[in-house]
Design a protein around this motif. Structure first.
Motif, PDB file in Angstrom:
ATOM      1  N   PRO A   1      73.517 107.927  24.155  1.00  0.00           N
ATOM      2  CA  PRO A   1      72.632 107.870  25.328  1.00  0.00           C
ATOM      3  C   PRO A   1      72.126 109.221  25.813  1.00  0.00           C
ATOM      4  CG  PRO A   1      74.910 107.392  25.931  1.00  0.00           C
ATOM      5  CD  PRO A   1      74.877 107.462  24.449  1.00  0.00           C
ATOM      6  N   PHE A   2      72.886 110.285  25.581  1.00  0.00           N
ATOM      7  CA  PHE A   2      72.516 111.565  26.186  1.00  0.00           C
ATOM      8  C   PHE A   2      71.668 112.427  25.268  1.00  0.00           C
ATOM      9  CE2 PHE A   2      76.715 110.248  27.741  1.00  0.00           C
ATOM     10  CZ  PHE A   2      76.343 109.921  29.035  1.00  0.00           C
ATOM     11  N   GLU A   3      71.453 111.939  24.058  1.00  0.00           N
ATOM     12  CA  GLU A   3      70.716 112.748  23.090  1.00  0.00           C
ATOM     13  C   GLU A   3      69.208 112.568  23.263  1.00  0.00           C
ATOM     14  OE1 GLU A   3      70.291 115.507  21.187  1.00  0.00           O
ATOM     15  OE2 GLU A   3      72.385 115.033  20.724  1.00  0.00           O
ATOM     16  N   LYS A   4      68.460 113.595  22.902  1.00  0.00           N
ATOM     17  CA  LYS A   4      67.004 113.478  22.915  1.00  0.00           C
ATOM     18  C   LYS A   4      66.558 112.625  21.742  1.00  0.00           C
ATOM     19  CE  LYS A   4      65.722 117.863  24.998  1.00  0.00           C
ATOM     20  NZ  LYS A   4      65.256 119.210  24.687  1.00  0.00           N
ATOM     21  N   VAL A   5      65.471 111.895  21.967  1.00  0.00           N
ATOM     22  CA  VAL A   5      64.948 110.990  20.934  1.00  0.00           C
ATOM     23  C   VAL A   5      64.760 111.719  19.608  1.00  0.00           C
ATOM     24  CG1 VAL A   5      62.942 109.632  20.254  1.00  0.00           C
ATOM     25  CG2 VAL A   5      63.877 109.406  22.562  1.00  0.00           C
TER      26      VAL A   5
ATOM     27  N   ASP B   1      61.073 114.022  23.733  1.00  0.00           N
ATOM     28  CA  ASP B   1      62.040 114.875  24.413  1.00  0.00           C
ATOM     29  C   ASP B   1      62.813 114.152  25.511  1.00  0.00           C
ATOM     30  OD1 ASP B   1      61.630 117.233  22.911  1.00  0.00           O
ATOM     31  OD2 ASP B   1      59.704 117.507  23.945  1.00  0.00           O
ATOM     32  N   ALA B   2      62.559 112.849  25.626  1.00  0.00           N
ATOM     33  CA  ALA B   2      63.310 112.075  26.627  1.00  0.00           C
ATOM     34  C   ALA B   2      64.704 111.786  26.095  1.00  0.00           C
ATOM     35  CB  ALA B   2      62.571 110.776  26.914  1.00  0.00           C
ATOM     36  N   ARG B   3      65.650 111.636  27.013  1.00  0.00           N
ATOM     37  CA  ARG B   3      66.998 111.231  26.618  1.00  0.00           C
ATOM     38  C   ARG B   3      66.960 109.731  26.348  1.00  0.00           C
ATOM     39  NH1 ARG B   3      69.216 115.949  25.999  1.00  0.00           N
ATOM     40  NH2 ARG B   3      68.838 117.383  27.708  1.00  0.00           N
ATOM     41  N   VAL B   4      67.761 109.304  25.396  1.00  0.00           N
ATOM     42  CA  VAL B   4      67.755 107.899  25.001  1.00  0.00           C
ATOM     43  C   VAL B   4      68.024 106.986  26.188  1.00  0.00           C
ATOM     44  CG1 VAL B   4      69.021 106.179  23.679  1.00  0.00           C
ATOM     45  CG2 VAL B   4      68.304 108.311  22.594  1.00  0.00           C
ATOM     46  N   LYS B   5      68.922 107.411  27.094  1.00  0.00           N
ATOM     47  CA  LYS B   5      69.284 106.529  28.214  1.00  0.00           C
ATOM     48  C   LYS B   5      68.121 106.318  29.186  1.00  0.00           C
ATOM     49  CE  LYS B   5      71.422 110.310  30.715  1.00  0.00           C
ATOM     50  NZ  LYS B   5      71.174 110.801  31.978  1.00  0.00           N
ATOM     51  N   GLU B   6      67.093 107.174  29.067  1.00  0.00           N
ATOM     52  CA  GLU B   6      65.942 107.010  29.966  1.00  0.00           C
ATOM     53  C   GLU B   6      64.923 106.015  29.421  1.00  0.00           C
ATOM     54  OE1 GLU B   6      64.657 111.043  29.940  1.00  0.00           O
ATOM     55  OE2 GLU B   6      66.408 111.749  31.037  1.00  0.00           O
ATOM     56  N   LEU B   7      65.183 105.448  28.257  1.00  0.00           N
ATOM     57  CA  LEU B   7      64.212 104.559  27.625  1.00  0.00           C
ATOM     58  C   LEU B   7      64.477 103.098  27.964  1.00  0.00           C
ATOM     59  CD1 LEU B   7      64.126 106.063  24.012  1.00  0.00           C
ATOM     60  CD2 LEU B   7      62.688 106.651  25.967  1.00  0.00           C
ATOM     61  N   SER B   8      63.414 102.305  27.853  1.00  0.00           N
ATOM     62  CA  SER B   8      63.575 100.858  28.035  1.00  0.00           C
ATOM     63  C   SER B   8      64.167 100.266  26.768  1.00  0.00           C
ATOM     64  CB  SER B   8      62.218 100.227  28.308  1.00  0.00           C
ATOM     65  OG  SER B   8      61.475 100.150  27.110  1.00  0.00           O
ATOM     66  N   GLY B   9      64.582  99.010  26.876  1.00  0.00           N
ATOM     67  CA  GLY B   9      65.208  98.344  25.732  1.00  0.00           C
ATOM     68  C   GLY B   9      64.318  98.312  24.498  1.00  0.00           C
TER      69      GLY B   9
END
Ligand SMILES: Nc1ncnc2c1ncn2[C@@H]1O[C@H](COP(=O)(O)OP(=O)(O)OP(=O)(O)O)[C@@H](O)[C@H]1O
Ligand SMILES: [Mg+2]
Lengths: 308, 253
Positions: free
Chosen positions: A91-95, A129-137
């Motif tokens: 979750p904390f990694e960048k895409v 550059d978004a973190r995975v946890k910031e993404l929608s399903g």
């Protein structure tokens, strides 16, 4: 065409004694799209997990591109890309790091252009550059696909790729799948939805309760689906079909008071008009006429129902 | 060897460490400074010297060992436990990498971070006390061996653990007591004879003693014994990991 994935008598008994796969044999041909259709708990994920190396088979053997998945796991696995059913991502990694990591893990040299191409294709480039946890399903699902494509697999497994995905992305996804197929990539996808299998697959495999019930060309299945039956109820029972009607392959119904005629709706001519006039010429009196059609759904339900 | 994969795992892990820079490096420095203040200043003012070394300097090797051992174990165990917990382990298992490569990536990263922490603490120590390192090369070698062997142990714990409680359990119940009772803050010779004998069964004693020798040129147990202890411990960890990899224990169903 030759089989790129070949499974022979693969059995999986989970700890606790559950038989998830019962002597499954399956040949997947190079360059095809195979849809594995089956209800919850059928063993779809288990089969994929065994092929990809997350689960050890209890017995049986599998080869991918001619490489045995145990003895030559490197050869086999470097051909395979996997998009798992669960949205498992750090979750904390960048895409972009997450996607590049996958490429490295498969031993492929860094290739920023390739990664960019994939991210753009999946409309993820502005999220790189978004973190995975910031993404929608749905976006997470796309990241999983990007990870699998990052190392240029020859065989791609998509385990329920459209679960929780909207119509728009579903279209994009089929677009990508067709593009990959055009490049010669073999694609295996699992689904619960018959329409999905119909829309995209070359062949459809039906799996239930750890057994493969059938694997057929979609066209063949469609042909079965396109077949209709004309049921002709007669005024008086008969014991045999008059010889003059031999060309129609008629079957006498159980009660002896009906005739069944199978025809192809997509055929140039169905032969119904001729049949009806020939019946009249033979002096048979008709009471009623009805038709019935089997859908892929019927075939599927029939198969699964029989096995249960 | 899939060197690219090892590098990918190593870099991925190191990125995670640097992302949590504060926990990773600031907190060990802070806690070490506290140890110096409490043990060094408060107790040290009452104990002049231990084996000819000022008490403040005497506890430096023990302090570094304490941090390095806990850090190595925690880093490596968390590193491999986390992918199991969130499910990303699927990628490691389905990639064309062997278990040995996975282990080198994770253990290498965990050991590197522990080594960095150890060196930072050493740097901090120079602020508080006068230090002359008698055998610098041997000191680094002992440090490296400790980082790697305890990272191996952490890796085993991470694979074995089924939940976060278990992940904490071994470090809490086994490693911390062994390190505290292993002469981090005192000389074994200060103990009553019975305890001296019991202490000899604590493997950590040999590590700390060897490490202290590298600093001050004096050892409580012979240096050969210290090396043997590290070798045995590392060998045991590798044997267990070998078995885990052979059977897929708690990694594959
Ligand atoms: N690790 C496991 N241990 C024990 N049983 C398992 C395990 N994984 C799956 N099973 C069982 O094996 C059977 C097949 O599971 P599998 O996940 O392969 O089904 P599936 O066809 O993918 O289903 P779905 O459509 O729900 O994803 C199920 O009955 C499931 O409970
Ligand atoms: Mg499934």
């Amino acid at each position: 065409m030759s089989a790129i994935v070949s499974a022979k008598d693969v059995t999986k008994i989970y700890e606790g004694g559950f038989h998830a796969l019962k002597a499954v044999s399956l040949d997947i041909e190079q360059g095809e799209i195979l849809a594995l259709l089956g209800p919850n708990g059928a063993g779809k994920t288990t089969l994929i997990s065994v092929i990809c190396g997350m689960v050890n088979a209890t017995s049986g053997s599998i080869s991918v591109g001619g490489h045995d998945i145990v003895d030559d796991f490197r050869g086999a696995r470097s051909l395979i890309g996997l998009v798992p059913q669960e949205l498992s991502l750090e979750p904390f990694e960048k895409v972009i790091n997450s996607v590049s990591f996958s490429r490295g893990l498969f031993g492929k040299p860094r290739d920023d252009a390739h990664i960019e191409k994939i991210l753009r294709q999946l409309s993820l480039w502005d999220k790189k550059d978004a973190r995975v946890k910031e993404l929608s399903g749905g976006m997470k699902r796309r990241v999983l696909i990007a990870k699998a494509l990052s190392h240029e697999p020859r065989v791609l497994f998509l385990d329920e790729p459209t679960a929780g995905v909207d119509v728009e992305l579903r279209k994009d996804m089929w677009e990508i799948v067709r593009g990959l197929r055009a490049d010669g990539v073999t694609i295996i996808l699992t689904t619960h939805y018959i329409e999905e299998a119909e829309a995209i697959a070359d062949r459809v495999g039906v799996i239930n309760d750890g057994e493969i019930l059938l694997v057929k060309d979609k066209a063949e299945l469609m042909a079965q689906m396109g077949r209709k039956e004309l049921i002709i109820e007669l005024q008086d029972p008969i014991t045999e079909v008059p010889a003059a009607l031999g060309a129609y392959d008629l079957v006498i119904g159980k009660d002896g008071q009906s005739l069944e005629y199978a025809y192809d709706t997509r055929g140039e001519r169905t032969g119904i008009t001729a049949l009806l006039s020939d019946l009249a010429a033979q002096g048979l009196v008709l009471k009623d006429v009805s038709t019935s059609q089997s859908s892929l759904e019927d075939i599927f339900v029939g198969l699964v129902g029989d096995a249960a | 060897m899939n060197l690219t994969a090892i590098k990918a795992i190593y870099i991925f892990e190191m990125t995670r460490f640097f992302r949590t820079l504060l926990q990773s490096f600031v907190s060990p420095v802070l806690s070490t400074s506290l140890y110096f203040v409490v043990f060094g200043a408060a107790i040290g003012s009452r104990i002049e010297t231990v084996e000819g070394v000022s008490y403040g300097a005497f506890i430096v090797p023990g302090l570094i060992m304490l941090s390095v051992m806990t850090q190595s174990t925690a880093n490596a165990s968390f590193g491999i436990y986390f992918p199991k917990f969130i499910g990303t382990i699927y990628e490691l298992l389905s990639a064309p990498v062997s278990f040995v490569e996975i282990m080198i990536g994770y253990v290498g990263a965990a050991a590197s971070k522990a080594l960095l922490v150890g060196l930072i603490i050493l740097g901090t120590a120079f602020v508080f006390v006068d230090l002359n390192i008698a055998h610098p090369v041997a000191m680094i070698a002992f440090l490296l061996m400790t980082c790697f062997s305890f990272s191996l142990l952490g890796f085993i714990i991470g694979i074995w653990a089924k939940n976060f409680e278990q992940l904490q359990l071994i470090p809490l119940l086994v490693i911390t007591p062994l390190v505290f009772l292993g002469g981090s803050f005192y000389s074994i010779s200060m103990l009553p004879p019975v305890w001296q004998t019991i202490t000899m069964f604590n493997p950590v004693v040999y590590l700390i003693s060897g490490f202290r020798w590298a600093f001050f040129g004096e050892a409580e147990v012979s240096i050969g014994l210290s090396l043997l202890a590290i070798a045995l411990f590392t060998g045991a960890c590798i044997a267990v990991i070998g078995w885990i990899f052979k059977t897929g224990y708690r990694l594959k169903s």
